[in-house]
Design a protein around this motif. Structure first.
Motif, PDB file in Angstrom:
ATOM      1  N   VAL A 192     -26.096 101.446 -32.782  1.00 13.43           N
ATOM      2  CA  VAL A 192     -27.129 100.677 -32.072  1.00 13.43           C
ATOM      3  C   VAL A 192     -26.579  99.329 -31.644  1.00 13.43           C
ATOM      4  CG1 VAL A 192     -29.346  99.493 -32.386  1.00 13.43           C
ATOM      5  CG2 VAL A 192     -29.073 101.849 -33.134  1.00 13.43           C
ATOM      6  N   ASN A 193     -25.834  98.694 -32.525  1.00 12.11           N
ATOM      7  CA  ASN A 193     -25.237  97.393 -32.217  1.00 12.11           C
ATOM      8  C   ASN A 193     -24.299  97.503 -31.020  1.00 12.11           C
ATOM      9  OD1 ASN A 193     -25.446  94.750 -32.988  1.00 12.11           O
ATOM     10  ND2 ASN A 193     -23.830  94.859 -34.511  1.00 12.11           N
ATOM     11  N   TYR A 194     -23.522  98.569 -30.966  1.00 13.49           N
ATOM     12  CA  TYR A 194     -22.597  98.786 -29.854  1.00 13.49           C
ATOM     13  C   TYR A 194     -23.356  98.944 -28.535  1.00 13.49           C
ATOM     14  CZ  TYR A 194     -19.296 101.162 -26.799  1.00 13.49           C
ATOM     15  OH  TYR A 194     -18.521 101.523 -25.734  1.00 13.49           O
ATOM     16  N   ALA A 210     -24.896  95.613 -27.469  1.00 13.39           N
ATOM     17  CA  ALA A 210     -23.876  94.693 -26.973  1.00 13.39           C
ATOM     18  C   ALA A 210     -23.385  95.111 -25.593  1.00 13.39           C
ATOM     19  CB  ALA A 210     -22.711  94.625 -27.956  1.00 13.39           C
ATOM     20  N   LEU A 211     -23.176  96.394 -25.409  1.00 12.38           N
ATOM     21  CA  LEU A 211     -22.727  96.907 -24.116  1.00 12.38           C
ATOM     22  C   LEU A 211     -23.762  96.627 -23.035  1.00 12.38           C
ATOM     23  CD1 LEU A 211     -20.268  98.458 -23.063  1.00 12.38           C
ATOM     24  CD2 LEU A 211     -21.550 100.564 -23.455  1.00 12.38           C
ATOM     25  N   ASN A 212     -25.012  96.853 -23.343  1.00 10.82           N
ATOM     26  CA  ASN A 212     -26.088  96.591 -22.397  1.00 10.82           C
ATOM     27  C   ASN A 212     -26.170  95.103 -22.069  1.00 10.82           C
ATOM     28  OD1 ASN A 212     -28.294  97.071 -20.752  1.00 10.82           O
ATOM     29  ND2 ASN A 212     -29.743  96.885 -22.441  1.00 10.82           N
ATOM     30  N   ALA A 213     -26.023  94.263 -23.065  1.00  2.00           N
ATOM     31  CA  ALA A 213     -26.085  92.816 -22.844  1.00  2.00           C
ATOM     32  C   ALA A 213     -24.939  92.344 -21.960  1.00  2.00           C
ATOM     33  CB  ALA A 213     -26.052  92.076 -24.176  1.00  2.00           C
ATOM     34  N   MET A 214     -23.745  92.907 -22.165  1.00  2.00           N
ATOM     35  CA  MET A 214     -22.600  92.518 -21.339  1.00  2.00           C
ATOM     36  C   MET A 214     -22.770  92.963 -19.894  1.00  2.00           C
ATOM     37  SD  MET A 214     -19.244  92.937 -23.758  1.00  2.00           S
ATOM     38  CE  MET A 214     -19.554  94.590 -24.294  1.00  2.00           C
ATOM     39  N   GLU A 250     -27.540  88.868 -15.718  1.00  3.46           N
ATOM     40  CA  GLU A 250     -28.611  87.944 -15.400  1.00  3.46           C
ATOM     41  C   GLU A 250     -29.252  87.322 -16.635  1.00  3.46           C
ATOM     42  OE1 GLU A 250     -30.843  90.785 -13.406  1.00  3.46           O
ATOM     43  OE2 GLU A 250     -29.460  90.921 -11.731  1.00  3.46           O
ATOM     44  N   SER A 251     -28.756  87.645 -17.823  1.00  5.67           N
ATOM     45  CA  SER A 251     -29.367  87.095 -19.028  1.00  5.67           C
ATOM     46  C   SER A 251     -29.080  85.600 -19.128  1.00  5.67           C
ATOM     47  CB  SER A 251     -28.853  87.808 -20.275  1.00  5.67           C
ATOM     48  OG  SER A 251     -27.493  87.528 -20.466  1.00  5.67           O
ATOM     49  N   ILE A 310     -26.508  83.701 -26.782  1.00  7.36           N
ATOM     50  CA  ILE A 310     -26.258  83.136 -28.113  1.00  7.36           C
ATOM     51  C   ILE A 310     -27.040  83.908 -29.161  1.00  7.36           C
ATOM     52  CG2 ILE A 310     -26.599  81.095 -29.556  1.00  7.36           C
ATOM     53  CD1 ILE A 310     -26.013  79.431 -26.985  1.00  7.36           C
ATOM     54  N   ASN A 311     -28.295  84.201 -28.868  1.00  6.39           N
ATOM     55  CA  ASN A 311     -29.130  84.961 -29.793  1.00  6.39           C
ATOM     56  C   ASN A 311     -28.553  86.361 -30.027  1.00  6.39           C
ATOM     57  OD1 ASN A 311     -31.327  85.416 -31.470  1.00  6.39           O
ATOM     58  ND2 ASN A 311     -32.610  86.115 -29.795  1.00  6.39           N
ATOM     59  N   LEU A 312     -28.078  87.006 -28.976  1.00  9.79           N
ATOM     60  CA  LEU A 312     -27.471  88.326 -29.112  1.00  9.79           C
ATOM     61  C   LEU A 312     -26.202  88.277 -29.958  1.00  9.79           C
ATOM     62  CD1 LEU A 312     -27.948  89.785 -25.542  1.00  9.79           C
ATOM     63  CD2 LEU A 312     -28.904  90.694 -27.661  1.00  9.79           C
TER      64      LEU A 312
END
Length: 77
Positions: free
Chosen positions: A34-36, A39-43, A47-48, A54-56
């Protein structure tokens, strides 16, 4: 570092959860997966906002730390 302790009820629930519901290694594997994905989605989401990033990063660290407590996979002796 925080020194908060769990209540006896919380400790009992966690013990029951890991003794009856799920194997710690399986839980660690699920946390890492789930963490992977998160993180992949956030990268990929450029537009975040900076505060979200920082929170992620903090959440990624703490989830990995929890996974290591459940199943020390990254610690090589």
């Amino acid at each position: 570092m925080s020194t908060n302790t769990f209540s006896k009820e919380t400790e009992l629930r966690l013990t029951e959860f890991f003794n009856e519901s799920i194997d710690p290694k399986s839980m660690a594997k699920a946390i890492r997966q789930v963490n992977y994905v998160l993180a992949l989605n956030a990268m990929r989401n450029s537009e975040s906002l900076q505060t979200d990033t920082i929170n992620l990063e903090d959440n990624f660290y703490w989830l990995n730390r929890l996974a290591e407590i459940l199943d020390a996979y990254l610690e090589v002796e």
